[in-house]
Every structure is written in structure tokens, then in C-alpha cells.
Design an enzyme around this catalytic site. Structure first.
Site, PDB file in Angstrom:
ATOM      1  N   LYS A   1     -12.325  -4.751  -5.576  1.00 14.53           N
ATOM      2  CA  LYS A   1     -13.217  -3.621  -5.844  1.00 14.53           C
ATOM      3  C   LYS A   1     -12.433  -2.367  -6.205  1.00 14.53           C
ATOM      4  O   LYS A   1     -12.976  -1.438  -6.778  1.00 14.53           O
ATOM      5  CB  LYS A   1     -14.118  -3.354  -4.636  1.00 14.53           C
ATOM      6  CG  LYS A   1     -13.349  -3.143  -3.342  1.00 14.53           C
ATOM      7  CD  LYS A   1     -14.216  -3.368  -2.111  1.00 14.53           C
ATOM      8  CE  LYS A   1     -13.343  -3.481  -0.872  1.00 14.53           C
ATOM      9  NZ  LYS A   1     -14.023  -4.007   0.294  1.00 14.53           N
TER      10      LYS A   1
ATOM     11  N   LYS B   1      -6.108 -11.170  -7.528  1.00 13.89           N
ATOM     12  CA  LYS B   1      -7.362 -11.379  -6.808  1.00 13.89           C
ATOM     13  C   LYS B   1      -8.426 -10.402  -7.309  1.00 13.89           C
ATOM     14  O   LYS B   1      -8.083  -9.267  -7.650  1.00 13.89           O
ATOM     15  CB  LYS B   1      -7.077 -11.112  -5.321  1.00 13.89           C
ATOM     16  CG  LYS B   1      -8.038 -11.760  -4.372  1.00 13.89           C
ATOM     17  CD  LYS B   1      -7.611 -11.483  -2.943  1.00 13.89           C
ATOM     18  CE  LYS B   1      -8.775 -10.905  -2.183  1.00 13.89           C
ATOM     19  NZ  LYS B   1      -8.507 -10.637  -0.778  1.00 13.89           N
TER      20      LYS B   1
ATOM     21  N   LYS C   1       0.825  -1.216   0.000  1.00  9.30           N
ATOM     22  CA  LYS C   1       0.000   0.000   0.000  1.00  9.30           C
ATOM     23  C   LYS C   1       0.853   1.258   0.000  1.00  9.30           C
ATOM     24  O   LYS C   1       0.455   2.279  -0.543  1.00  9.30           O
ATOM     25  CB  LYS C   1      -0.947   0.013   1.196  1.00  9.30           C
ATOM     26  CG  LYS C   1      -2.133  -0.915   1.002  1.00  9.30           C
ATOM     27  CD  LYS C   1      -3.302  -0.498   1.868  1.00  9.30           C
ATOM     28  CE  LYS C   1      -4.485  -1.427   1.671  1.00  9.30           C
ATOM     29  NZ  LYS C   1      -5.514  -1.260   2.695  1.00  9.30           N
TER      30      LYS C   1
END
Ligand code: TRP
Length: 334
Positions: free
Chosen positions: A203, A200, A118
Site C-alpha cells: 500500500k 511484494k 526502514k
């Protein structure tokens, strides 16, 4: 003593209200949350505090907190059987997080894979919250003394650090926290991106064709499956070289309850066109009633607030007890 024999084991999990939930969240985690309600004493929270480690637009963020609650209810989360609450409504999460951060090493947080990923993705906003995220997550867990925490592969490292922190604290102060075990679901599929089956389903993917949202309409669902990446032969078979097709088989199995070999047999001699349409229709059929229930629930915000208020109260009672016990052990004057 006899009471503890009949008592159900406790489960805790949380989900972030960031963006729309996907078919991956549903098949990989949420379907399992619902199944666990029968067997366990479950506590589920909307982890809104975690969501602000990346920038959120206030109005959108607020509406996502409601919609995440509504969606959980639409999926069948039963607020009488289980506890559903909003993380930020229970101040002990942030408070215990401070306490536990003093029992967590800089080095061990620096090694967290998600932090490294991140901080690369949001290089302009590598904030301290992003760094201490696993400590807040440890607090979410440890406050409720769960026996099990269902987590996907990407959160396993965070559960491990929660266990490490708990054991470290207990070694110094005695038996304060329960050491939670990861819960590996009996059902549950790892759903990959429809556009890049090495990743994966997420969203936050920029390509909306790569994921199916639980609230997508029927036509979009079928269209996204039609466009799903497969490969150049046309055999419906699970294989490492056929990641796209294998992913679709996994989805179809999870939705229909058929085994992979039953699916392979069903589509023997048939092309990808027919197969993809069948997967799209099966998924659309499964999601349609959820969407319908969701629309009703989201229309009544007051009812959602009533439900999480009840959940907040149940959660608060437990959280406060654990938090005060930890504070007292450390030596604070209460
Ligand atoms: N970090 C988790 C995720 O992004 C959400 C989460 C927050 C969580 N607190 C938790 C999951 C406690 C399990 C237990 O998926």
C-alpha cells in the site's frame, strides 16, 4: 484439566492502520484471519502504536484507525466470536514493552531486516521507536499468550525475536509467557506488485497501479489488471521466468479456488488481454460486497466505537493479568 482439552487454541495477530489495505493484505493474511475464527479463539488488534514509527498526519491517522476496524468487520471479522481491539487502548502494551526492552539486546534489534530497510527508506527519521518496534510487537503477542501467530514472511523475524525474548524471560523467572508458534496458513497467496512482480504488493508503493486496494472501485480494479506487467510471449503458465503472469495466476486461483493447472487449462490458447480481464473481473466480484458492507459500517462511527470498546475490555482483562505477573516476578512492588 478436562477444560483445557476442549479449549480452543489461541491466535493473535495485529494489523497497522497505515493507508488502505490491499488485495495482498486480503489474500495473504486477512482471508486467513477470517477462516481461523471458526477453529481458534482469535484476538485481533489494530496496531496504531506501531504506525507512528513513521510520521502520520493526525486527522488522516485517526480516520485510518476507524476505517481499518470497519474494513475488518466488513470482511467478516465477527466481534462476538473473536476479540477486536485497538492496541493503544490497552496501556499494558506500552508498559510491557518497556519491561521487555530491558531483556532485549541492542545487537539483536540492530540485525532486524525491517529496521535496516526502514531506516534507509526514512533516513531523516530513524527514531528509537523504529528500532524498538519488535519489542512492542513482542508485547502485543506475549500479553495474550497465543499458541499461534499468523505472520507473513516479512514479520517472521519479529516473531522469532518475540519467542527469544519470551524464552529468555521464562528461563530467569519461570513460566510467565507462552512461546508462540508461527502459523503458516493453509490458504493464502503471496501477492506481488502488478507493476514489478519482484516486489511484494504494498500500500505504500508510490505507483498506485502496482496495487489494488480492497476498497477500489470495479473500474479501477479492472484497469489496474489490464495494465499489469506480464512478459513478451503470451502463454498463461506458472514459471519462474514469468513472474508477472505467475502472480496473476496466483491471484486468480486464490479468488476462484481453482488450482494453477486448472487456470492454465482455462486460458490455453487465449491471449493475455482476455486473461487479465478475467482476473480483474474475478477480483472485482470478490471485493464488491466487501466494499458495500464497508460503506454501511463506516457511516456509523458510534457502532464501531461500541465494538472496539467491548473488545478493549476483553483484551484488557487478559493483558493486565499477564503484565502484573511479569512485573511481580521481576520484583516490582505492586
Ligand atoms: N508489525 C506487524 C506488521 O506490520 C503488525 C503487528 C504489530 C503484529 N503487532 C503484531 C503482527 C503482533 C502480529 C502480531 O505487519
Amino acid at each position: 484439566m478436562s477444560e483445557s482439552i476442549t479449549e480452543k487454541k489461541k491466535v493473535l495477530s495485529c494489523i497497522q492502520p497505515s493507508g488502505m489495505l490491499t488485495l495482498g493484505n486480503y489474500l495473504g493474511a486477512l482471508k486467513n484471519w477470517l477462516a481461523m475464527q471458526e477453529e481458534f479463539d482469535c484476538t485481533y488488534a489494530v496496531a496504531d502504536l506501531h504506525a507512528i514509527t513513521v510520521r502520520q498526519e493526525p486527522a488522516k491517522f485517526r480516520s485510518q484507525i476507524y476505517s481499518t476496524c470497519a474494513l475488518l468487520l466488513a470482511l467478516g471479522l465477527d466481534p462476538i466470536k473473536s476479540t477486536l481491539f485497538v492496541q493503544s487502548h490497552i496501556p499494558e502494551h506500552s508498559q510491557l514493552s518497556w519491561l521487555l526492552s530491558c531483556y532485549t539486546q541492542f545487537g539483536e534489534l540492530s540485525r532486524m531486516t525491517q529496521f535496516k530497510e526502514k531506516s534507509q527508506k526514512h533516513a531523516d527519521n530513524v527514531n528509537v521507536g523504529l528500532f524498538s518496534y519488535p519489542v512492542l510487537m513482542a508485547s502485543d503477542i506475549l500479553l495474550y499468550k497465543p499458541d499461534f501467530v499468523p505472520v507473513g514472511a516479512d514479520q517472521k523475524q519479529h516473531l522469532e525475536i518475540a519467542r527469544d525474548i519470551a524464552m529468555r524471560f521464562n528461563r530467569v523467572y519461570g513460566d510467565v509467557f507462552t512461546i508462540p508458534e508461527p502459523y503458516i496458513p493453509k490458504i493464502g497467496a503471496r501477492v506481488m506488485s502488478l507493476q514489478d512482480p519482484a516486489k511484494k504488493m504494498s500500500k505504500s508503493d508510490d505507483n498506485i497501479n502496482s496495487f489494488v486496494a480492497i476498497l477500489d472501485d470495479r473500474d479501477s480494479i479492472i484497469r489496474k489488471f489490464k495494465r499489469a506487467v506480464t512478459d513478451s510471449d503470451s502463454v498463461v503458465r506458472v514459471s519462474e521466468e514469468k513472474a508477472g503472469v505467475s502472480n496473476l495466476i496466483g491471484i486468480y486461483s486464490a479468488v476462484t479456488g481453482k488450482t494453477a493447472s486448472e487456470v492454465e487449462r482455462e486460458f490455453e490458447g487465449k491471449g493475455y488481454g482476455e486473461f487479465k480481464l478475467a482476473v480483474g473481473e474475478a477480483v472485482a466480484d470478490e471485493l464488491a460486497p466487501i466494499k458495500e458492507r464497508y460503506e454501511k459500517i463506516i457511516a456509523d462511527k458510534a457502532e464501531i466505537e461500541r465494538i472496539f470498546k467491548e473488545g478493549d475490555e476483553k483484551a484488557e482483562r487478559i493483558a493486565r493479568k499477564t503484565y502484573f505477573k511479569a512485573m511481580k516476578k521481576v520484583g516490582f512492588v505492586l
